[in-house]
Scaffold this motif. Structure first.
Motif, PDB file in Angstrom:
ATOM      1  N   ALA A   1      -7.052  -0.003   9.000  1.00  0.00           N
ATOM      2  CA  ALA A   1      -8.059  -1.063   9.082  1.00  0.00           C
ATOM      3  C   ALA A   1      -7.433  -2.445   9.239  1.00  0.00           C
ATOM      4  O   ALA A   1      -8.125  -3.414   9.540  1.00  0.00           O
ATOM      5  CB  ALA A   1      -8.933  -1.030   7.832  1.00  0.00           C
TER       6      ALA A   1
ATOM      7  N   GLY B   1      -4.926   9.852  -9.696  1.00  0.00           N
ATOM      8  CA  GLY B   1      -6.154  10.253 -10.380  1.00  0.00           C
ATOM      9  C   GLY B   1      -7.279   9.244 -10.258  1.00  0.00           C
ATOM     10  O   GLY B   1      -8.442   9.571 -10.465  1.00  0.00           O
ATOM     11  N   ASN B   2      -6.919   8.005  -9.907  1.00  0.00           N
ATOM     12  CA  ASN B   2      -7.947   6.979  -9.803  1.00  0.00           C
ATOM     13  C   ASN B   2      -8.711   7.040  -8.489  1.00  0.00           C
ATOM     14  O   ASN B   2      -9.699   6.345  -8.301  1.00  0.00           O
ATOM     15  CB  ASN B   2      -7.319   5.593  -9.938  1.00  0.00           C
ATOM     16  CG  ASN B   2      -7.497   5.048 -11.347  1.00  0.00           C
ATOM     17  OD1 ASN B   2      -8.084   5.717 -12.186  1.00  0.00           O
ATOM     18  ND2 ASN B   2      -7.019   3.861 -11.580  1.00  0.00           N
ATOM     19  N   LEU B   3      -8.194   7.793  -7.558  1.00  0.00           N
ATOM     20  CA  LEU B   3      -8.853   7.913  -6.263  1.00  0.00           C
ATOM     21  C   LEU B   3      -9.563   9.252  -6.201  1.00  0.00           C
ATOM     22  O   LEU B   3      -8.948  10.294  -6.383  1.00  0.00           O
ATOM     23  CB  LEU B   3      -7.819   7.827  -5.144  1.00  0.00           C
ATOM     24  CG  LEU B   3      -7.225   6.445  -4.868  1.00  0.00           C
ATOM     25  CD1 LEU B   3      -6.047   6.574  -3.933  1.00  0.00           C
ATOM     26  CD2 LEU B   3      -8.265   5.513  -4.292  1.00  0.00           C
ATOM     27  N   ARG B   4     -10.851   9.185  -5.929  1.00  0.00           N
ATOM     28  CA  ARG B   4     -11.598  10.451  -5.873  1.00  0.00           C
ATOM     29  C   ARG B   4     -11.165  11.287  -4.684  1.00  0.00           C
ATOM     30  O   ARG B   4     -10.894  12.457  -4.789  1.00  0.00           O
ATOM     31  CB  ARG B   4     -13.098  10.149  -5.767  1.00  0.00           C
ATOM     32  CG  ARG B   4     -13.661   9.829  -7.122  1.00  0.00           C
ATOM     33  CD  ARG B   4     -15.172   9.886  -7.105  1.00  0.00           C
ATOM     34  NE  ARG B   4     -15.653   8.988  -8.141  1.00  0.00           N
ATOM     35  CZ  ARG B   4     -16.646   8.146  -8.000  1.00  0.00           C
ATOM     36  NH1 ARG B   4     -17.300   8.090  -6.855  1.00  0.00           N
ATOM     37  NH2 ARG B   4     -17.017   7.365  -8.973  1.00  0.00           N
ATOM     38  N   SER B   5     -11.083  10.658  -3.526  1.00  0.00           N
ATOM     39  CA  SER B   5     -10.658  11.421  -2.351  1.00  0.00           C
ATOM     40  C   SER B   5      -9.137  11.398  -2.297  1.00  0.00           C
ATOM     41  O   SER B   5      -8.478  10.792  -3.131  1.00  0.00           O
ATOM     42  CB  SER B   5     -11.256  10.793  -1.100  1.00  0.00           C
ATOM     43  OG  SER B   5     -11.004   9.424  -1.087  1.00  0.00           O
TER      44      SER B   5
ATOM     45  N   SER C   1       4.203   1.392  -0.657  1.00  0.00           N
ATOM     46  CA  SER C   1       5.331   1.396  -1.601  1.00  0.00           C
ATOM     47  C   SER C   1       4.908   1.633  -3.035  1.00  0.00           C
ATOM     48  O   SER C   1       5.682   2.124  -3.836  1.00  0.00           O
ATOM     49  CB  SER C   1       6.060   0.055  -1.559  1.00  0.00           C
ATOM     50  OG  SER C   1       6.536  -0.191  -0.280  1.00  0.00           O
ATOM     51  N   MET C   2       3.684   1.223  -3.344  1.00  0.00           N
ATOM     52  CA  MET C   2       3.329   1.204  -4.747  1.00  0.00           C
ATOM     53  C   MET C   2       2.474   2.388  -5.132  1.00  0.00           C
ATOM     54  O   MET C   2       1.352   2.241  -5.584  1.00  0.00           O
ATOM     55  CB  MET C   2       2.636  -0.105  -5.064  1.00  0.00           C
ATOM     56  CG  MET C   2       3.538  -1.281  -4.713  1.00  0.00           C
ATOM     57  SD  MET C   2       3.017  -2.763  -5.525  1.00  0.00           S
ATOM     58  CE  MET C   2       1.419  -2.941  -4.800  1.00  0.00           C
TER      59      MET C   2
ATOM     60  N   ILE D   1       0.791   2.293  -8.419  1.00  0.00           N
ATOM     61  CA  ILE D   1      -0.132   1.218  -8.798  1.00  0.00           C
ATOM     62  C   ILE D   1      -1.574   1.705  -8.901  1.00  0.00           C
ATOM     63  O   ILE D   1      -2.275   1.439  -9.879  1.00  0.00           O
ATOM     64  CB  ILE D   1      -0.033   0.044  -7.800  1.00  0.00           C
ATOM     65  CG1 ILE D   1       1.402  -0.435  -7.725  1.00  0.00           C
ATOM     66  CG2 ILE D   1      -0.945  -1.088  -8.231  1.00  0.00           C
ATOM     67  CD1 ILE D   1       2.066  -0.709  -9.040  1.00  0.00           C
ATOM     68  N   VAL D   2      -2.039   2.358  -7.848  1.00  0.00           N
ATOM     69  CA  VAL D   2      -3.339   3.018  -7.977  1.00  0.00           C
ATOM     70  C   VAL D   2      -3.026   4.493  -8.198  1.00  0.00           C
ATOM     71  O   VAL D   2      -2.728   5.219  -7.255  1.00  0.00           O
ATOM     72  CB  VAL D   2      -4.209   2.859  -6.715  1.00  0.00           C
ATOM     73  CG1 VAL D   2      -5.500   3.662  -6.868  1.00  0.00           C
ATOM     74  CG2 VAL D   2      -4.540   1.402  -6.491  1.00  0.00           C
TER      75      VAL D   2
ATOM     76  N   LEU E   1       0.822  -1.212   0.000  1.00  0.00           N
ATOM     77  CA  LEU E   1       0.000   0.000   0.000  1.00  0.00           C
ATOM     78  C   LEU E   1       0.853   1.258   0.000  1.00  0.00           C
ATOM     79  O   LEU E   1       0.556   2.225  -0.699  1.00  0.00           O
ATOM     80  CB  LEU E   1      -0.902   0.016   1.238  1.00  0.00           C
ATOM     81  CG  LEU E   1      -1.975  -1.066   1.298  1.00  0.00           C
ATOM     82  CD1 LEU E   1      -2.636  -1.085   2.672  1.00  0.00           C
ATOM     83  CD2 LEU E   1      -3.006  -0.831   0.216  1.00  0.00           C
TER      84      LEU E   1
ATOM     85  N   ALA F   1      -6.363   5.022   5.689  1.00  0.00           N
ATOM     86  CA  ALA F   1      -7.552   4.294   6.153  1.00  0.00           C
ATOM     87  C   ALA F   1      -7.346   2.799   5.967  1.00  0.00           C
ATOM     88  O   ALA F   1      -7.725   1.994   6.826  1.00  0.00           O
ATOM     89  CB  ALA F   1      -8.786   4.767   5.384  1.00  0.00           C
ATOM     90  N   GLN F   2      -6.726   2.433   4.858  1.00  0.00           N
ATOM     91  CA  GLN F   2      -6.453   1.016   4.635  1.00  0.00           C
ATOM     92  C   GLN F   2      -5.498   0.476   5.683  1.00  0.00           C
ATOM     93  O   GLN F   2      -5.718  -0.574   6.272  1.00  0.00           O
ATOM     94  CB  GLN F   2      -5.829   0.814   3.244  1.00  0.00           C
ATOM     95  CG  GLN F   2      -6.827   0.954   2.114  1.00  0.00           C
ATOM     96  CD  GLN F   2      -6.175   0.655   0.770  1.00  0.00           C
ATOM     97  OE1 GLN F   2      -5.241   1.353   0.381  1.00  0.00           O
ATOM     98  NE2 GLN F   2      -6.640  -0.369   0.090  1.00  0.00           N
TER      99      GLN F   2
END
Lengths: 562, 562
Positions: free
Chosen positions: B384, B368-372, B360-361, B364-365, B358, B380-381
């Motif tokens: 959790a 721009g792919n995350l709205r927030s 390091s990459m 990877i996501v 999460l 948050a990840q």
């Protein structure tokens, strides 16, 4: 090829776990002319299998239909003229993968009565339903007072092997027991089928398959005695009787391609079909196995193959190796099979561990927060883990962070098989990072490779060089460097993904009389080395110390178990 | 409180690593009237610290200013009338956290000349710059032929402690060496400051601080001899001389609150300020420590405190424990301090390991792919992970998946301190999952707790019950159940997050004469038990076997090191 001028092609057919691959090779130089792959249609749907109980069966029609589709593809891509130049065929398969057959050598599941009965199908190598039966065989072999028939198979008979699987089928299915005239390994059935053999007694059983997995040995005059097998199950002596006492090496022809198969496969009728063998063994030949050169087939696990001359004193027994069979790899040499129970699987395990948050926490990045498909994005993340780990671990030193790991996450195949053994990691600190752990796991599998090499050497089998074939060999540059450093030996990486089918093609060339021996075929047809990974002397020295720690950890884990 | 009717309040001041907390407590029943927290302004900016070299210094003004802001907050929230009802103050701090002072007992960094010199500031407990000096002390103590002055401190002097830190400061800073009249622990400086003491010689040094970290012991007639200290550094005998030979327990008053501080802190002038002590020790009192009851302060690491009567034969030495000091916890008992180097830190390490993809990459996501906000979503990840692991691990059985882990990821504090030791995991298979590993790590820290309990018992210190205080105790229900099961003992979880400040308040009540003894104050003011975690007999039995494997793994790791 001497004075011949016409092109002489050979066909290697490689039956893997999921699919059949056909590769047409030029016998003159080993050049690949064409290749095609055909999946097993029933297997792809999960039919006849139950992963929960480790029951894995394959229907013979999967093999027949996939071969048909492979040859149709080759016809389409290479043309009829090319196929008509094929002079010989050899087939390798997984194993031990036996099936109950009738008196004509036909799998029972090819008949209407047994068409849907998994016990009448091929029991795939990785089917583990026969663990209790393997234990019975081992106990009897050690305690019955007669010959220990497991002695050429590393002293431990596996649930993945011939007799254990037959016992399991007999115990669970009396109808199959009653109807079976014999059992046939997948590689032997394929050659018999294509040559149109209708007589079980005339079937040429593979030295490789029977020697490694059915306890056939010349010293025993064939298979274990009827007395021994009868104590295990009353029907086994009958099966033993059906096998005869001879086995054949794969430089020999089983017979000519039958007319019906000539038509179906678009190949010349009558061309020789070699005696079959297991994939790893033919793969070793394709990878260039010879005296002093260990071929490591590196995938989820490894198969490590080497050959040695028989020597003046006869066959010398190597302790704790899976099996040793005269002629199983190269016809004139002792063939030794060893291997590591988990190799690429270890790295995949670590990737899956690190993926746990990604795959478990569906609620964390809500679907709506991802513009593109969530599943695809997550998969991209998972797929990116190993390459990134590889990159960061490459920047670390041997034993980075003080870690030493044990690679026995799937038990230990060799040396000294023990499936109960498990992996371990020591040296953890609060500063231990994922790349450090990944490097430690790469190192652990390299130590496992070294343990095998050292055992061979202790037992007088010379190893001067390693050849790496298989998926992991070409994919993990760091992994191969670490293996070279840990072994302190160069590793040749073969420039082919088809070493196994190429090995089969070499046998086809010998069976067809194109080359006089497998040695000669190897010389002429062997694939180029893509690159040689040289060990770094400094790191090799450091790894000597770390390997000693690995051995100590292994000794502890082994002792702790008992 | 007898016949008194006016409300009698006490103030506990708890200086932690990052902030100062003040809690006003009703001395009648321990009820919390008000509390406030003030951060250290310079520390929050990372000033005077270098995490790369483990240098952690705190400026005295951070302590003064944070206390001022805490008291301002209390005035605002509780009102002047409440503050005017405060009858006594006690202060706990981290430790060993000493500072070079002048002849008036003032930290050198309070003067203009040394205002920005880290060597003239408090050397925080976790500052590890003095490892070489600690080694020198240990070597001398073992080899000089005289008394082993480390014998009441578990036989190993730590780089986190008083004399080692003074040596380090002297070696690296001759100006500070020349200007220093003495060194003062943070807890002692606070009490001296608030009572307006201007004479170093009259300073009441804490029994707890000096006994545990400065090798003070009545049997030695005070501190280690000038001969011993002089061999370590020529200026140490001078510092020794400045300390006097007495130490005081925290039920005693240092003096009355000075007028200037009365004004600044909004408190009545002249109210007694108790002798200071370390946070874990006052926390143990706040948590209800008494004979047979071990208080575990469970956070990133643990402090395990217990008391025992001195016995007829005098003080009995407990092998391999951090320290034992007469009166360091309860004034009339021997106070024993043990602990685990990593507790919550072990779980945080595993969370960080699983977070590696999460964090390091980044590529990877794509952002721009995350709205927030990406960072918030990733956090948050990460946040959790532990709750989800806890949920899934709770459904598993003891030793799930055959795993056994060793909790020494930050070395081992007790029993038998050895910071070189490291963690380990055995029993790994390809089926080992993240929740299994998490459970194994929870179990490992519980085994570490058991090793301490068993050592105390072997040495004749009774333990019948455990009280859990600190962050992890109230947060991890599964972790506490596993500790109870592994120990085979009930664990009381205290219904307060402020056990440490509450303990200080109890000492304030005794120093103020409201209660005659700390025992009595505990009885009257002790916090309610939130819940008692009872061990499950079946699991406790299974853990006996698993603990034996933990010990075997530990023995191996310890032996392998040497």
């Amino acid at each position: 090829m001497g004075k011949q001028t016409a092109r002489e092609l050979v066909l290697g057919i490689d039956y893997g776990t999921d699919s059949c691959r056909g590769v047409i090779i030029d016998a003159a130089d080993g050049a690949e002319i064409a290749q095609a792959v055909g999946a097993y249609p029933r297997w792809a749907k999960g039919m006849y299998c139950d992963p929960q109980t480790n029951r894995f069966r394959q229907h013979p029609l999967d093999y027949v239909e996939s071969l048909g589709s492979v040859m149709d593809s080759l016809l389409a891509s290479a043309g009829a003229e090319t196929l008509s130049a094929v002079r010989g065929i050899a087939i390798d398969t997984t194993g031990s993968t036996p099936c109950a057959v009738d008196a004509a050598g036909q799998p029972l599941s090819m008949s209407k009565e047994f068409a849907e009965d998994p016990d009448a199908m091929f029991v795939l190598w990785k089917d583990h339903t026969a663990t209790a039966e393997a234990e019975e065989i081992n106990t009897l072999a050690r305690c019955w007072g007669g010959i220990d028939y497991t002695k050429y198979e590393g002293g431990v008979y596996s649930s993945e092997w011939f007799w254990a699987k037959i016992m399991r089928v007999f115990k669970s299915n009396s109808r199959v027991e009653a109807a079976s005239a014999s059992f046939v390994e997948h590689c032997d059935w394929m050659s018999a089928l294509l040559t149109g053999a209708k007589d079980l007694r005339a079937m040429k059983r593979s030295r490789c398959a029977m020697g490694h997995k059915a306890m056939w040995h010349a010293d025993f005059g064939g298979y274990p005695s009827a007395d021994f097998l009868g104590r295990l199950h009353p029907s086994l002596p009958r099966i033993r009787e059906s096998l005869g006492t001879e086995t054949w090496t794969s430089d020999r022809s089983c017979g000519g391609l039958a007319a019906e198969w000539s038509t179906r496969l678009h190949l010349p009728a009558g061309i020789p079909v070699a005696v079959g063998a297991y994939d790893a063994h033919m793969g070793a030949v394709g990878g260039g196995v010879r005296e002093g050169v260990l071929v490591k087939v590196m995938g989820t696990s490894t198969c490590d193959m080497i050959v040695a001359p028989k020597g003046k004193g006869g066959e010398r027994l190597v302790r704790g190796i899976c099996g040793q069979v005269d002629g199983s790899v190269m016809p004139s040499m002792l063939g030794y099979e060893a291997g590591q129970s988990a190799f690429g699987d270890v790295y995949a395990w670590f990737r899956n561990l690190l993926s746990w948050p990604l795959v478990s926490m569906k609620s964390i990045v809500p679907e709506g927060n991802l513009r593109s498909g969530e599943a695809a994005a997550r998969q991209a993340q998972v797929d990116a883990i190993l390459p990134l780990l590889e990159e960061e671990a490459a920047a670390l030193e041997p034993g980075a962070g003080g870690l030493v790991a044990l690679d026995w996450l799937n038990g230990r195949r060799t040396p000294d098989a023990d499936q109960r053994l498990r992996g371990a990691i020591m040296g953890l600190t609060l500063g231990t990072t994922a790349p450090m752990l990944y490097r430690a796991l790469l190192e652990a599998t390299a130590y496992g490779a070294r343990a095998i090499v050292e055992r061979f050497r202790e037992e007088g089998v010379a190893i001067d060089k390693v050849v790496g074939i298989g998926g992991v060999a070409r994919k993990s540059a760091l992994g191969m460097q670490i293996v070279a450093d840990v072994l302190g030996m160069p590793i040749d990486i073969v420039a082919s993904d088809q070493s196994v089918a190429l090995g089969a093609a070499m046998f086809a060339a010998v069976a067809a009389g194109i080359w006089p021996s497998v040695d000669e075929a190897q010389k002429r047809m062997g694939p180029p080395v893509e690159r040689t990974v040289e060990p770094d002397p400094r790191r090799a020295k450091e790894y000597d110390g770390l390997y000693a720690r690995y051995r100590k950890l292994g000794d502890f884990v082994e002792k702790e178990l008992t």
